[in-house]
Design an enzyme around this catalytic site. Structure first.
Site, PDB file in Angstrom:
ATOM      1  N   HIS A 286       0.845  -1.195   0.000  1.00 56.00           N
ATOM      2  CA  HIS A 286       0.000   0.000   0.000  1.00 56.00           C
ATOM      3  C   HIS A 286       0.877   1.241   0.000  1.00 56.00           C
ATOM      4  O   HIS A 286       1.793   1.360   0.821  1.00 56.00           O
ATOM      5  CB  HIS A 286      -0.902   0.012   1.243  1.00 56.00           C
ATOM      6  N   SER A 287       0.629   2.169  -0.933  1.00 53.19           N
ATOM      7  CA  SER A 287       1.293   3.476  -0.967  1.00 53.19           C
ATOM      8  C   SER A 287       2.819   3.319  -1.031  1.00 53.19           C
ATOM      9  O   SER A 287       3.342   2.757  -1.995  1.00 53.19           O
ATOM     10  CB  SER A 287       0.831   4.293   0.241  1.00 53.19           C
TER      11      SER A 287
END
Length: 224
Positions: free
Chosen positions: A76-77
């Site tokens: 994520h990210s």
């Protein structure tokens, strides 16, 4: 049964995947939600000197110590930096890569070089020691400062990652304001080597679109 290794974004720990972890395990999958060095329950570890290489090694260490093969790495990210590096260093242990509203680096890229000016301004808001980025005010109370060196260090790749069976990008289309990942998503959705999804959710897809995300990951776990 598929083995998923879940890598959080900046300032977050494995706790951010709690619901997703429970759901995947309920469907019979092996799941390893990681907390990277210097963060969460590992924030007591010295942040100075904690860089991207160490975070990549966090993932590599789990793959080796748990003897994991054919892993699906989910980042994520900022976690997109980490899973890319881990796949490069462990080509015999990684099957697929899933980027959740994340950066997708190439050789020589850093998180700093891939994000917007607004994101860089946040990176510069460091704690008093100057070694870590402060969590944003709206983050979960469990969020902790993120080692600054990890977002500045360029990623060095030794392979072209063509051994990866599936590359998947999940785009959060519900940002309040302009998403820094829109140009990347628009490029990848035209690339036949990628499978892309757009979910009507904000950046924290694990919280805002858990059922859609679960469906995507379960499909990735199925043999092609």
């Amino acid at each position: 049964m598929t083995t998923f290794v879940l890598v959080p974004g900046m300032c977050h720990g494995g706790w951010c995947f709690e619901q997703l972890t429970e759901q995947l395990r309920a469907h019979g999958h092996n799941v390893y939600p990681l907390t990277l060095t210097g963060l969460g329950e590992r924030s007591h570890l010295l942040r100075t000197g904690v860089n991207l290489d160490i975070h990549v090694q966090d993932v590599a260490g789990v793959l080796v110590s748990e003897n994991i093969r054919n892993a699906v790495l989910v980042g994520h990210s900022y976690g997109g930096m980490v899973i890319t590096g881990a796949a490069d260093r462990n080509p015999d242990r990684v099957d697929s890569l899933v980027y959740l509203d994340a950066v997708v680096p190439g050789h020589g890229d850093s998180c700093w070089s891939l994000v917007s000016d607004q994101e860089r301004q946040w990176y510069l808001d460091v704690v008093e020691t100057g070694d870590a980025v402060r969590p944003l005010p709206f983050f979960d109370p469990r969020a902790t400062p993120h080692p600054l060196a990890s977002v500045l260090q360029p990623l060095q790749l030794a392979t072209d990652l063509t051994h990866i069976r599936r590359n998947v990008y999940v785009y959060a289309a519900g940002w309040k304001g302009q998403s820094p990942f829109t140009p990347l998503y628009q490029r990848l959705r035209e690339d036949p080597a990628w499978t892309t999804h757009a979910l009507d959710a904000e950046h924290n897809l694990m919280r805002d679109a858990p059922h859609d995300l679960l469906k995507i990951l379960r499909e990735i776990g199925e043999p092609s």
